[in-house]
Motif scaffolding. Sequence first.
Motif, short mmCIF file in Angstrom:
data_model
loop_
_atom_site.label_atom_id
_atom_site.label_comp_id
_atom_site.label_asym_id
_atom_site.label_seq_id
_atom_site.Cartn_x
_atom_site.Cartn_y
_atom_site.Cartn_z
N HIS B 289 0.83 -1.20 0.00
CA HIS B 289 0.00 0.00 0.00
C HIS B 289 0.87 1.25 0.00
N LEU B 290 1.93 1.22 0.80
CA LEU B 290 2.78 2.40 0.91
C LEU B 290 3.45 2.71 -0.43
N VAL B 291 3.96 1.66 -1.08
CA VAL B 291 4.62 1.85 -2.39
C VAL B 291 3.63 2.48 -3.37
N ALA B 292 2.41 1.93 -3.42
CA ALA B 292 1.40 2.44 -4.37
C ALA B 292 1.05 3.89 -4.06
N LEU B 293 0.90 4.21 -2.77
CA LEU B 293 0.52 5.58 -2.40
C LEU B 293 1.63 6.57 -2.74
N VAL B 294 2.88 6.18 -2.48
CA VAL B 294 4.00 7.06 -2.83
C VAL B 294 4.02 7.31 -4.34
N PHE B 295 3.78 6.23 -5.11
CA PHE B 295 3.77 6.37 -6.58
C PHE B 295 2.69 7.36 -7.02
N VAL B 296 1.49 7.16 -6.47
CA VAL B 296 0.37 8.04 -6.86
C VAL B 296 0.69 9.49 -6.48
N ALA B 297 1.26 9.66 -5.27
CA ALA B 297 1.56 11.02 -4.80
C ALA B 297 2.60 11.69 -5.71
N VAL B 298 3.67 10.95 -6.01
CA VAL B 298 4.75 11.54 -6.83
C VAL B 298 4.24 11.86 -8.24
N TRP B 299 3.51 10.89 -8.81
CA TRP B 299 3.03 11.08 -10.19
C TRP B 299 2.03 12.26 -10.24
N SER B 300 1.16 12.32 -9.24
CA SER B 300 0.16 13.40 -9.22
C SER B 300 0.83 14.74 -8.97
N ALA B 301 1.88 14.76 -8.12
CA ALA B 301 2.58 16.02 -7.85
C ALA B 301 3.22 16.52 -9.14
N HIS B 302 3.81 15.59 -9.89
CA HIS B 302 4.43 15.98 -11.17
C HIS B 302 3.38 16.54 -12.12
N GLY B 310 -7.25 17.90 -12.34
CA GLY B 310 -7.51 16.71 -11.53
C GLY B 310 -6.29 16.19 -10.80
N ALA B 311 -5.11 16.79 -11.02
CA ALA B 311 -3.89 16.29 -10.38
C ALA B 311 -3.89 16.60 -8.88
N LEU B 312 -4.37 17.79 -8.53
CA LEU B 312 -4.34 18.18 -7.11
C LEU B 312 -5.21 17.28 -6.24
N PRO B 313 -6.46 16.97 -6.65
CA PRO B 313 -7.25 16.03 -5.83
C PRO B 313 -6.56 14.68 -5.68
N LEU B 315 -3.34 14.08 -5.72
CA LEU B 315 -2.23 14.28 -4.78
C LEU B 315 -2.76 14.34 -3.34
N ALA B 316 -3.84 15.09 -3.15
CA ALA B 316 -4.41 15.24 -1.80
C ALA B 316 -4.86 13.88 -1.27
N GLY B 317 -5.53 13.09 -2.12
CA GLY B 317 -6.01 11.76 -1.70
C GLY B 317 -4.87 10.87 -1.26
N ALA B 318 -3.78 10.86 -2.05
CA ALA B 318 -2.63 10.01 -1.71
C ALA B 318 -1.97 10.48 -0.41
N ILE B 341 -8.49 4.22 1.58
CA ILE B 341 -8.75 3.84 0.18
C ILE B 341 -10.03 4.51 -0.32
N ALA B 342 -11.03 4.62 0.59
CA ALA B 342 -12.27 5.29 0.17
C ALA B 342 -11.98 6.76 -0.13
N GLY B 343 -11.17 7.39 0.73
CA GLY B 343 -10.82 8.80 0.50
C GLY B 343 -10.02 8.97 -0.77
N LEU B 344 -9.05 8.05 -0.97
CA LEU B 344 -8.20 8.16 -2.16
C LEU B 344 -9.03 8.00 -3.44
N LEU B 345 -9.88 6.96 -3.45
CA LEU B 345 -10.69 6.74 -4.65
C LEU B 345 -11.65 7.90 -4.88
N SER B 346 -12.18 8.46 -3.80
CA SER B 346 -13.07 9.62 -3.96
C SER B 346 -12.30 10.77 -4.60
N CYS B 347 -11.09 11.01 -4.11
CA CYS B 347 -10.28 12.10 -4.67
C CYS B 347 -9.96 11.84 -6.14
N LEU B 348 -9.60 10.57 -6.44
CA LEU B 348 -9.29 10.23 -7.83
C LEU B 348 -10.51 10.46 -8.71
#
Lengths: 231, 560
Positions: B289-302, B310-313, B315-318, B341-348
């Motif tokens: 889970h941590l690896v996936a969240l870091v990936f989502v955060a980094v990719w969304s930040a970029h 849609g990148a900011l939501p 990033l916020a979710g991750a 996961i519910a928060g992350l998917l909502s943000c996505l």
Amino acid sequence: MRIAIVEDEAPIARRLERAVRGILRDRIEALTLVPTLESAFELVRTQPLDLVFLDLNLDGRDGFELLAEAAASRFRTIVVSAYEDQALRAFEIGVTDFLAKPWNETRLRTALERATGSGDAPPARAKRLAVRMGTRVELIELDHVIAIRGADDYSELRLADGSTRLHEKTLAALEQVLPPDFMRVHRSWIVSLSRVRGWAPAPGGRATLEVGEARIPVGRTFRRATIERLR
Amino acid sequence: MRRAYWAGLALLLGGCALQEQSITPIETVRYALGDSLLWSRPDYDDASWQRSSIWSLSHPARVLWIRAPVTLTGNGPFAISVAALASHELWWDGVLIGRGGTVGRVARDEIPGPIEAEHGIPDSLARPGIHVLALRTSTFHQHFTPSSDFLRLVIGRLDAVALHRRAGAWFALLSLSGILLGAVLAFVMFVVNRSDRPSLLLGLLGLTVATLLIVEAWRPLAGYTYDRHIIRLLAICTLTWVVGAMLGAFVTSRFPHRRARVALLLLLVGLTIPWLAARSWNDKAVGMHLVALVFVAVWSAHAATARRPGALPSLAGAMIAMVILARDPRGFLDRGYFFAIAGLLSCLLVGHLLGWRREIAAREQAVARSARLEAEMLKRHLQPHVVMNTLTALGGWVEEDPATAVRMIEALADELRLLTRIADQRLIPLADELRLCRAHLETLALRRETQYRLETEGVDEAEQVPPALLHTLVENAATHRPSGAHEVTMRLQASRRDGRTRYTFTSARDPRVPGGGAPGTGTRYLIARLREAWGDDWTLDQEAVGDSWRVVIDVPGGTS
């Protein structure tokens, strides 16, 4: 009559040539076809011409510069163009007529009659007069012109600021393009009626107009019509 | 039942406060390997037994006894919840009050018990005061060795214990309903637009997460015998890996980048590392889970730095999910994960909807732009001055040479027929475009008595170009040909590299016509058509080179 046709599309130029020759016949002294803007400039500056047919869009370039040059010249100009929206601009600068493409023979005949002075005058809509000043052409607003004096084969424009300009066109040619506010009051004078401050009788059935600071004579044959317009 | 319902609702609304007040986890125990019924007696002296935290208790494949003193206060009824990777017998003050399966001294004697069990304490044995709990266990059917956490004991009031057991399920089910709703919405978006890959991925991601939540909730909701626990653990880890991969696939699809494939490959490797390296199943899943969240955060930040909608939501979710994980890594899978996961998917989903809304607006604009371009293209060719000049020239040819007039009419008809056919297309084969140009040049040649040649080199006539792209260049070159020229040659060269095609158009120019400056009508038309066809993935450069005018257009397509 010395005529030039400035047109970059050869079939159109030849067609116009045939039509003009058919109408004017032996009144034509010379007729030249000019396909480019450069050769057109060269021609109007060096050759004595009486009438120029001018296409305003040569090789995709706006022919307005040439139009101003033509309007400042002594010859008469008939603009031949498919850009009907340019008609107003052409008339405002004092061309003799505007012939929209494709023309028919009747319309061409009318334009030629106007240009040779044998037909009805076209609607006079000039707002400016193009005057050659050395190598450039100056556009003078008619609002600034108070009177025009004819002198041999050119005209002298008297302006409101007291200055004068020489125009290559004859008084008769200018009279053809000037709006109704300008009136022939003498064999050698045209005045702007809105600039007349007063008039006084003169000996021999003549009169004198006060136009700005100048005194303009009114010819005997023009006196009655002039005074009626002023009243 | 009604009471349990209200208690459940209160639990959902108030979190764990009520539960924590009404139940007591047993945290420290004494244990001994071996087997004797005497060990169930409350007066048995277990001082010589090993003492241990219940979390770190491990269990070899033999019979193990566990004992702990328990203090009851208040009124019953009371119950004990036993969550064990073992068959068990529960003794209370020397009385057997419940069993899970059959404890055996050898594997064949043991019948695996349920992984979750509740045993009521008889009222006669539940007087306030100190009691002794003894648990006899055997674990011959574990199929794996848990590094820790094979046993949890909780004691409390009967209703609170039942609620505690289902608490995990409540959280999972609460998240599940929202996630399924989001997945359905994403699938609907995909059905509306079949080329919307991110919507499909988001829908599939929602379904995978929902499956994971159901597997997570299976234990408290339905239960199973402890020997099947390994199946659930494997399913959870597999689904966690898939969810991580799908999160990566979604964000890379949502925010495309040329290195997306490499990044995804790295993510898959990153997800696999904790699975192989971590000792406990909990650590494996949390690591993934941590690896996936870091990936989502980094990719969304970029993507956010590139101002992608849609990148900011995302990033916020991750980030929120990572904060939840960091606060309680041990309990993340039991509680925090469901919110994370519910928060992350909502943000996505919110981010995706924002992008979707913008895409719909862009598509509507594109449709309007296409209609405008179509009208502009036809208007440019049917402009009164073009038509009038052509008719005048045609009149000349009718008088001079009727056969040439007929040729001109045919060329004009061919050009107009092609124009009306392609005007509403986004892309047309280059062959059609070249035919249109040649018909136009034929008409122009007859009007101006000028020879126009359009030469091509390296051109693949099957390739697609926006309508009237080349035609606009040809028309411009013909209009601004050198004054008085009777022969005008234009050249179209095509070269392909790295999946792109570069068209170079050169023509002789009138040196008196200045180049550069504000784009003219033709250039604006080219830009609008290129944008309609390829978004921002194209370049257009034009410059005067000596007596020539050169236009270079680089577009996607073609092979090297």
